[in-house]
Design an enzyme around this catalytic site. Structure first.
Site, short mmCIF file in Angstrom:
data_model
loop_
_atom_site.label_atom_id
_atom_site.label_comp_id
_atom_site.label_asym_id
_atom_site.label_seq_id
_atom_site.Cartn_x
_atom_site.Cartn_y
_atom_site.Cartn_z
N SER A 89 0.85 -1.20 0.00
CA SER A 89 0.00 0.00 0.00
C SER A 89 0.87 1.24 0.00
O SER A 89 2.07 1.17 0.34
CB SER A 89 -0.85 -0.05 1.29
OG SER A 89 -1.37 1.22 1.60
N TYR B 74 -0.83 -0.92 10.76
CA TYR B 74 -0.99 -1.08 9.31
C TYR B 74 0.28 -0.62 8.59
O TYR B 74 0.80 -1.33 7.72
CB TYR B 74 -2.21 -0.29 8.85
CG TYR B 74 -2.62 -0.56 7.41
CD1 TYR B 74 -3.12 -1.80 7.04
CD2 TYR B 74 -2.49 0.43 6.43
CE1 TYR B 74 -3.50 -2.05 5.72
CE2 TYR B 74 -2.88 0.18 5.11
CZ TYR B 74 -3.38 -1.07 4.76
OH TYR B 74 -3.75 -1.31 3.45
P1 NAD Z 1 -11.35 -6.02 1.99
O1 NAD Z 1 -11.49 -5.87 3.47
O2 NAD Z 1 -12.44 -5.51 1.12
O3 NAD Z 1 -11.06 -7.55 1.63
C1 NAD Z 1 -10.08 -8.27 2.35
C2 NAD Z 1 -10.37 -9.76 2.26
O4 NAD Z 1 -9.37 -10.42 3.05
C3 NAD Z 1 -11.74 -10.15 2.85
O5 NAD Z 1 -12.40 -11.02 1.97
C4 NAD Z 1 -11.38 -10.84 4.16
O6 NAD Z 1 -12.30 -11.85 4.54
C5 NAD Z 1 -10.01 -11.44 3.83
N1 NAD Z 1 -9.21 -11.74 5.01
C6 NAD Z 1 -9.07 -10.99 6.15
N2 NAD Z 1 -8.29 -11.63 7.04
C7 NAD Z 1 -7.92 -12.82 6.45
C8 NAD Z 1 -7.12 -13.91 6.87
N3 NAD Z 1 -6.55 -13.93 8.09
N4 NAD Z 1 -6.94 -14.94 6.02
C9 NAD Z 1 -7.54 -14.94 4.79
N5 NAD Z 1 -8.32 -13.95 4.35
C10 NAD Z 1 -8.50 -12.89 5.17
O7 NAD Z 1 -9.96 -5.30 1.62
P2 NAD Z 1 -9.36 -4.78 0.20
O8 NAD Z 1 -9.49 -3.33 0.13
O9 NAD Z 1 -9.86 -5.62 -0.90
O10 NAD Z 1 -7.84 -5.06 0.48
C11 NAD Z 1 -7.07 -6.04 -0.20
C12 NAD Z 1 -5.61 -5.69 0.02
O11 NAD Z 1 -5.34 -4.41 -0.55
C13 NAD Z 1 -5.21 -5.58 1.50
O12 NAD Z 1 -3.93 -6.14 1.67
C14 NAD Z 1 -5.17 -4.09 1.74
O13 NAD Z 1 -4.29 -3.76 2.77
C15 NAD Z 1 -4.67 -3.61 0.40
N6 NAD Z 1 -4.93 -2.21 0.09
C16 NAD Z 1 -6.21 -1.73 0.14
C17 NAD Z 1 -6.42 -0.39 -0.20
C18 NAD Z 1 -7.81 0.21 -0.23
O14 NAD Z 1 -7.93 1.42 -0.35
N7 NAD Z 1 -8.87 -0.60 -0.15
C19 NAD Z 1 -5.35 0.43 -0.56
C20 NAD Z 1 -4.07 -0.11 -0.60
C21 NAD Z 1 -3.87 -1.44 -0.29
#
Ligand code: NAD
Length: 241
Positions: free
Chosen positions: A142, A155
């Site tokens: 991120s 985070y």
């Molecule tokens: P989200 O919360 O919408 O989805 C995350 C998924 O991970 C969910 O389906 C959840 O059930 C699963 N999960 C959580 N803990 C888990 C575990 N212990 N084992 C297996 N699965 C697990 O989040 P997102 O926005 O889709 O994020 C995906 C990735 O992108 C993450 O690593 C997040 O840090 C990163 N990210 C997100 C953003 C943003 O703005 N949304 C920005 C930069 C990076």
């Protein structure tokens, strides 16, 4: 260009958000896609919708912090499909509180899911990838790995750590034809943000499909090229620069 059909990919956190978008894009490219998530019901829905449109997909209940469960899942995939070509370490969690409010257990949970999880997953796929002659490991980090804002200490520590881990793995992977990339993503319209911050202006965030498209782009690089790090930002969101 790589021929992606006949490849097998596992996406952690594939049940929703960015992970779901990645599963759709990989399956559309002809890759057998394994949707691995703690939320099995949601993962099953994604797998079913892919199978309904003629794609190869399977859901597995998998917690990225559970080493025994991971070993079993990878062994099952390798025995069922004969290989594991792509691992996307996508599952991630956050808690928006100040350092004073952050319980030690929550700090440990965030570090476990976001940093130790990708280590355990990568370790589990590394041997089969080396033995089959190569593979891809993509770590979703991120902009939180490049700069800092308040109330996200765990985070930031986890994503900064994941970026460092990804570069270390890249060095160890190259001699074995295992390509490793850190995807530095900016804000996306996923439940990760929209559930916690309903007041957010969605027009400042990018569609997770755009970042998923970048994952496919990484897999399509010629065999003699690897991209160790790539940043994908929305045009408007202000976590960068
Ligand atoms: P989200 O919360 O919408 O989805 C995350 C998924 O991970 C969910 O389906 C959840 O059930 C699963 N999960 C959580 N803990 C888990 C575990 N212990 N084992 C297996 N699965 C697990 O989040 P997102 O926005 O889709 O994020 C995906 C990735 O992108 C993450 O690593 C997040 O840090 C990163 N990210 C997100 C953003 C943003 O703005 N949304 C920005 C930069 C990076």
């Amino acid at each position: 260009m790589q021929n992606l059909t006949a490849k097998v990919a596992l996406v952690t956190g594939g049940a929703r958000g960015l992970g779901e978008a990645i599963c759709h894009i990989l399956a559309d490219a002809g890759i057998t896609t394994i949707i691995a998530d703690v939320r099995l019901e949601l993962a099953e829905k994604v797998a079913q919708s892919l199978r309904d449109s003629g794609k190869e997909a399977m859901a597995v209940a998998l917690d990225v912090t559970n080493a025994a469960q991971i070993e079993t899942a990878i062994a099952k995939i390798v025995s069922q499909y004969g290989r594991i070509d792509v691992l996307v370490n996508n599952a991630g969690v956050d808690l928006t509180v100040s350092i004073e409010e952050m319980p030690v257990q929550e700090w440990e949970r965030i570090l476990n899911v976001n940093l130790t999880g990708p280590f355990i997953m990568s370790k589990a796929v590394f041997t089969p990838m080396r033995e089959q002659g190569g593979g891809f490991i993509i770590n979703i980090t991120s902009t939180a790995a490049k700069r800092a804002w308040a109330n996200a200490s765990a985070y930031h520590a986890s994503k900064w750590g994941l970026l460092g881990f990804s570069h270390a793995l890249h060095v160890e992977g190259r001699p074995h034809n295992i390509k490793v990339t850190a995807v530095v993503a900016g804000g996306m319209r996923t439940p990760f943000l929209t559930e916690r911050f309903p007041e957010l202006d969605l027009s400042t965030l990018q569609d997770p499909k755009n970042v998923a498209q970048t994952v496919l782009y990484l897999l399509m690089q010629p065999a003699d090229t690897v991209i160790p790090e790539i940043m994908v930002l929305p045009m408007k969101e202000s976590s960068w620069p």
